[in-house]
Write a protein that holds these residues in place. Structure first.
Motif, short mmCIF file in Angstrom:
data_model
loop_
_atom_site.label_atom_id
_atom_site.label_comp_id
_atom_site.label_asym_id
_atom_site.label_seq_id
_atom_site.Cartn_x
_atom_site.Cartn_y
_atom_site.Cartn_z
N VAL A 68 52.53 37.97 50.57
CA VAL A 68 53.90 37.76 50.80
C VAL A 68 54.78 38.71 50.09
O VAL A 68 55.71 39.29 50.39
CB VAL A 68 54.12 36.31 51.28
CG1 VAL A 68 55.63 36.18 51.32
CG2 VAL A 68 53.34 35.95 52.31
N LEU A 71 54.51 42.36 50.67
CA LEU A 71 54.97 42.65 51.90
C LEU A 71 56.91 42.81 51.45
O LEU A 71 57.52 43.68 52.18
CB LEU A 71 54.84 41.75 53.05
CG LEU A 71 53.40 42.19 53.52
CD1 LEU A 71 53.15 41.24 54.49
CD2 LEU A 71 53.07 43.46 54.07
N ALA A 124 45.96 40.87 57.99
CA ALA A 124 47.08 40.65 58.06
C ALA A 124 47.95 41.42 56.90
O ALA A 124 49.26 41.84 57.27
CB ALA A 124 47.36 39.01 56.86
N TYR A 125 47.08 42.20 56.01
CA TYR A 125 47.79 43.21 55.20
C TYR A 125 48.10 44.27 56.21
O TYR A 125 49.24 45.09 56.12
CB TYR A 125 46.78 43.59 54.12
CG TYR A 125 47.09 45.02 53.23
CD1 TYR A 125 48.05 44.91 52.58
CD2 TYR A 125 46.49 46.28 53.84
CE1 TYR A 125 48.46 46.25 51.93
CE2 TYR A 125 46.97 47.43 53.27
CZ TYR A 125 47.94 47.52 52.39
OH TYR A 125 48.14 48.50 51.59
N GLY A 128 50.89 43.66 58.49
CA GLY A 128 52.00 43.06 58.06
C GLY A 128 52.69 44.18 57.53
O GLY A 128 54.08 44.31 57.66
#
Length: 168
Positions: A68, A71, A124-125, A128
């Motif tokens: 997070v 990102l 997710a990486y 994202g």
């Protein structure tokens, strides 16, 4: 040519040169390469997001928090590129470089995918970063209406009850 009426008494406009388009092209090339370099380093580093995944809850929470934070920094970098180039094209160049390397690194390799596996954190990486870069481009003003010529602000409406400037 500017006249004394069109510019202020102490203002001088710099002469236009052919160097400006070259500097603009060089800026976008540097942003493209910077995005590619960051994509290479961060995608290979993202393989470590699952290194201690089975170690328990603290390790998984640290992994999620790290993703997070990354990102958020990536979004800020895209917006900073747009701000520095005074338009969304800087963010686009940065995002294209980053995503080109990301796609190249996760594409099919003869020995299998060695950089990112089919894991929740790796997915997710990937998604994202794509989402964050797309949002940074869109939020950079690509869909805003163009400003009036000369950058002048639109005229404000006079207050209610005010007389028109021509004296009527």
């Amino acid at each position: 040519m500017s006249t004394p009426e069109s510019t202020g008494a102490g203002e001088r406009r710099p002469p236009r040169t052919s160097l400006s388009p070259l500097l603009t092209a060089a800026t976008f090339a540097v942003l493209l390469l910077l995005g590619a370099l960051l994509g290479l380093l961060s995608t290979t580093g993202a393989g470590w997001l699952t290194r201690y995944w089975d170690a328990g809850r603290p390790a998984t929470l640290l992994s999620v928090a790290g993703l997070v934070a990354f990102l958020a920094l990536l979004y800020g970098a895209g917006r900073l590129c747009a701000w520095g180039t005074r338009g969304p094209s800087g963010a686009v160049a940065f995002a294209v470089g980053f995503l080109a390397v990301l796609i190249a690194l996760v594409s099919y390799l003869p020995g299998g995918d060695a950089v990112l596996r089919n894991h929740l954190m790796h997915n997710a990486y990937m998604f994202g970063t794509m989402l964050v870069l797309a949002i940074s481009v869109v939020r950079s003003g690509i869909f805003l209406p163009p400003t009036p010529q000369g950058g002048a602000r639109p005229q404000e409406r006079p207050p209610a009850g005010a007389h028109p400037p021509n004296g009527d």
